[in-house]
Design a protein around this motif. Structure first.
Motif, short mmCIF file in Angstrom:
data_model
loop_
_atom_site.label_atom_id
_atom_site.label_comp_id
_atom_site.label_asym_id
_atom_site.label_seq_id
_atom_site.Cartn_x
_atom_site.Cartn_y
_atom_site.Cartn_z
N ALA A 141 1.72 1.39 6.50
CA ALA A 141 1.09 0.07 6.55
C ALA A 141 -0.26 0.10 5.83
O ALA A 141 -0.60 -0.81 5.08
N LEU A 142 -1.02 1.19 6.03
CA LEU A 142 -2.31 1.31 5.37
C LEU A 142 -2.13 1.32 3.85
O LEU A 142 -2.86 0.65 3.12
N THR A 143 -1.14 2.06 3.37
CA THR A 143 -0.87 2.11 1.93
C THR A 143 -0.59 0.71 1.40
O THR A 143 -1.14 0.30 0.37
N ALA A 144 0.23 -0.05 2.12
CA ALA A 144 0.56 -1.42 1.70
C ALA A 144 -0.67 -2.32 1.76
O ALA A 144 -0.90 -3.14 0.86
N LEU A 145 -1.48 -2.19 2.82
CA LEU A 145 -2.68 -3.01 2.96
C LEU A 145 -3.73 -2.68 1.90
O LEU A 145 -4.47 -3.56 1.46
N ARG A 146 -3.79 -1.43 1.48
CA ARG A 146 -4.75 -1.03 0.44
C ARG A 146 -4.42 -1.66 -0.91
O ARG A 146 -5.27 -1.76 -1.78
#
Length: 134
Positions: A70-75
């Motif tokens: 999720a962090l990768t996508a949000l970044r």
């Protein structure tokens, strides 16, 4: 570097019971504004729809898109490309902590958390980041 006041948190947690406890801990006790999402994809959709948090609090273990994914996508989204993030997890051994920090996390909140202390823990991570950047 002054990052301003922490007021709005994007909280991603798939367990409704934990969501409820965290909402009370962060909104009622902590005085924060909370945007709660039940999955990584829901968080990405919320940010695309205009949610712009000061801090992201992500559960690590979630079905489908876990916290790191999720962090990768949000970044990849302009609104959250540089938003500070902390993970919430029961796995807080040194190797896991180092891994989360390598992903860019400012810290980790251990689960289960103390509802009366959660807001203070989150605020401490925020303030620690301010001190580290100073």
């Amino acid at each position: 570097m002054n990052h301003g006041v922490l007021s709005h948190i994007l909280y991603v947690e798939d367990d409704p019971d934990i969501q409820l406890i965290a909402r009370i801990a962060l909104e009622t006790v902590g005085g924060f504004t909370l945007s709660v999402c039940s999955s990584g994809q829901e968080a990405v959709d919320a940010v695309r729809a205009g949610v712009c948090p000061d801090l992201m609090l992500l559960d690590v273990m979630m079905p489908g898109m876990d916290g790191p994914a999720a962090l990768t996508a949000l970044r990849r989204l302009p609104a959250t490309a540089n938003t500070p993030v902390a993970f919430m997890t029961a796995k807080v051994q040194g190797s896991e902590l180092a891994h989360y920090q390598s992903l860019g996390a400012i810290g980790v909140v251990a689960k289960p958390f103390d509802p009366m202390q959660l807001a203070a823990q989150v605020r401490e991570l925020w303030e620690q980041r301010e001190r580290d950047d100073a």
